[in-house]
Motif scaffolding. Structure first.
Motif, short mmCIF file in Angstrom:
data_model
loop_
_atom_site.label_atom_id
_atom_site.label_comp_id
_atom_site.label_asym_id
_atom_site.label_seq_id
_atom_site.Cartn_x
_atom_site.Cartn_y
_atom_site.Cartn_z
N GLN A 116 45.26 49.40 47.87
CA GLN A 116 46.38 50.20 48.01
C GLN A 116 47.49 50.21 46.78
O GLN A 116 47.82 50.74 46.48
N ALA A 117 47.85 48.84 46.83
CA ALA A 117 48.75 48.48 45.86
C ALA A 117 48.66 48.96 44.52
O ALA A 117 49.26 49.18 43.71
N MET A 118 47.16 48.56 44.16
CA MET A 118 46.73 49.00 42.67
C MET A 118 46.87 50.44 42.58
O MET A 118 47.34 50.89 41.38
N THR A 157 48.71 45.77 34.58
CA THR A 157 48.06 44.60 33.66
C THR A 157 48.12 43.44 34.39
O THR A 157 47.24 42.55 34.21
N GLY A 158 49.17 43.13 35.40
CA GLY A 158 49.02 41.97 36.12
C GLY A 158 47.91 41.56 36.96
O GLY A 158 47.56 40.47 36.70
N ILE A 204 45.15 43.09 36.39
CA ILE A 204 43.84 42.89 35.61
C ILE A 204 43.93 41.29 35.10
O ILE A 204 42.75 40.60 34.92
N GLU A 205 44.82 41.11 34.63
CA GLU A 205 44.93 39.55 34.17
C GLU A 205 44.55 38.54 35.07
O GLU A 205 44.05 37.44 34.84
N ARG A 206 45.00 38.76 36.22
CA ARG A 206 44.54 37.71 37.42
C ARG A 206 43.06 37.81 37.53
O ARG A 206 42.45 36.66 37.80
N GLY A 207 42.45 38.86 37.63
CA GLY A 207 41.15 39.18 37.40
C GLY A 207 40.31 38.19 36.38
O GLY A 207 39.44 37.56 36.73
N ARG A 208 40.82 38.44 35.34
CA ARG A 208 40.24 37.96 34.18
C ARG A 208 40.51 36.44 34.39
O ARG A 208 39.57 35.41 34.09
N ALA A 209 41.43 35.74 34.82
CA ALA A 209 41.65 34.29 35.11
C ALA A 209 40.74 33.90 36.11
O ALA A 209 40.35 32.71 35.92
N ILE A 210 40.29 34.80 37.27
CA ILE A 210 39.48 34.40 38.27
C ILE A 210 38.06 34.01 37.59
O ILE A 210 37.31 33.06 37.63
N ARG A 211 37.83 35.09 36.59
CA ARG A 211 36.53 34.72 36.21
C ARG A 211 36.41 33.89 34.86
O ARG A 211 35.24 33.21 35.10
N ARG A 212 37.44 33.52 34.35
CA ARG A 212 37.35 32.05 33.51
C ARG A 212 37.30 30.91 34.43
O ARG A 212 36.46 29.94 33.75
N THR A 213 37.87 30.84 35.30
CA THR A 213 37.75 29.66 36.31
C THR A 213 36.46 29.61 36.61
O THR A 213 35.74 28.56 36.70
#
Length: 293
Positions: free
Chosen positions: A259-261, A274-275, A277-286
């Motif tokens: 809902q926030a998105m 953007t924030g 999406i960037e957190r999602g990318r960071a999870i994938r990198r981890t």
């Protein structure tokens, strides 16, 4: 090298069970004698054709021959199977299972253990959307986690043996409580499957014209969801119901974040979008760094 167990009995040689049998057969380090048990004549015949067990039977009394009995059936059937095999198990043997929901399984089964038998569950965090004896392969657990959830007061030697079993399968191990296990699995496994089934259901409820177009032109994102949506429906129904509290709590949090998105998109809040999406990318990198992707 002397095998970890003289004999291992796998009850339910599906994806997980047949993968354990294949690994044991291939390496010779897990057990000297491999036993496969199931109630389905078709499954037993296929195990015989695949030649991944030395003893193949539908009789629960075969548990008397095993130093370790591993229950690899859907979570809703684990307790019933345990009650069938425990009366036959010999002192000093170990009962384990691979249930993806712990709930009250640990305390329930621990309470009915005969004298001299240990119960050390272990859930391998590995799998595919396929099921049955043909779905297994010996490297399924390679570099994956196997989560051990021994009841309080369990024999340390028995814990070490089940940990060694999963290490010999190629897995890394971590010991957790039942509650920790179920909360983690609700996020990393159960919620993604729920979303996959739901997204496919949403697509199926579109108008005939749009539905046909979606299936014709599906891009990689939708295809990724449909892969896990191909998983066994009865198994996942049982998982959702068995872990309902942790799953619903995780789903509530996901819905709030969704809902926030949606609000950020509605309001044109580029920074918030953007924030996230960037957190999602960071999870994938981890995940990649942790060798889990």
């Amino acid at each position: 090298m002397t095998p970890l167990f003289k004999s291992l009995c796998v009850v339910g040689p599906g994806l997980i069970g047949s993968s354990v049998l294949r690994r044991a057969k291939e390496t010779g380090t897990i057990a000297g004698t491999l036993i496969a048990a199931d109630t389905s004549p078709r499954v037993l015949e296929r195990v015989r054709e695949l030649d991944i067990a030395d003893v193949i039977t539908s009789d629960p009394a075969v548990a008397a021959q095993a130093d370790c009995v591993m229950i690899c059936v859907p979570v809703g059937a684990v307790e019933d199977v345990a009650r069938q095999v425990l009366p036959y198990m010999k002192p000093g043997s170990i009962l384990t299972d691979v249930a993806s929901v712990r709930g009250q399984l640990g305390p329930t089964i621990h309470a009915i253990l005969p004298e001299g038998i240990s119960y050390i569950p272990g859930h391998p965090m590995a799998g595919t959307e396929h099921s049955g004896p043909d779905a297994g392969f010996s490297t399924l657990f390679e570099d994956r986690w196997a989560l051990l959830v021994p009841p309080e007061g369990s024999d340390p030697e028995a814990i070490a043996k089940i940990e060694a079993l999963w290490n010999l399968c190629g897995a890394r191990t971590k010991t957790l409580s039942d509650e920790q296990h179920d909360q983690i699995c609700a996020m990393v496994s159960h919620l993604p499957h729920l979303l996959a089934f739901t997204i496919c259901d949403t697509a199926d409820n579109l108008s005939d014209e749009i539905r046909a177009a979606v299936l014709d032109y599906a891009a990689s994102g939708f295809r990724d969801f449909t892969r896990i949506a191909a998983s066994d429906p009865v198994m996942w129904r049982d998982i959702f119901l068995a872990n309902r509290e942790a799953l619903l709590g995780t789903l509530d949090r996901f819905m709030a974040d969704t809902q926030a998105m949606a609000d950020a998109i509605r309001n044109g809040d580029e920074a918030a979008i953007t924030g996230r999406i960037e957190r999602g990318r960071a999870i994938r990198r981890t995940l990649i760094e942790n060798r889990q992707a």
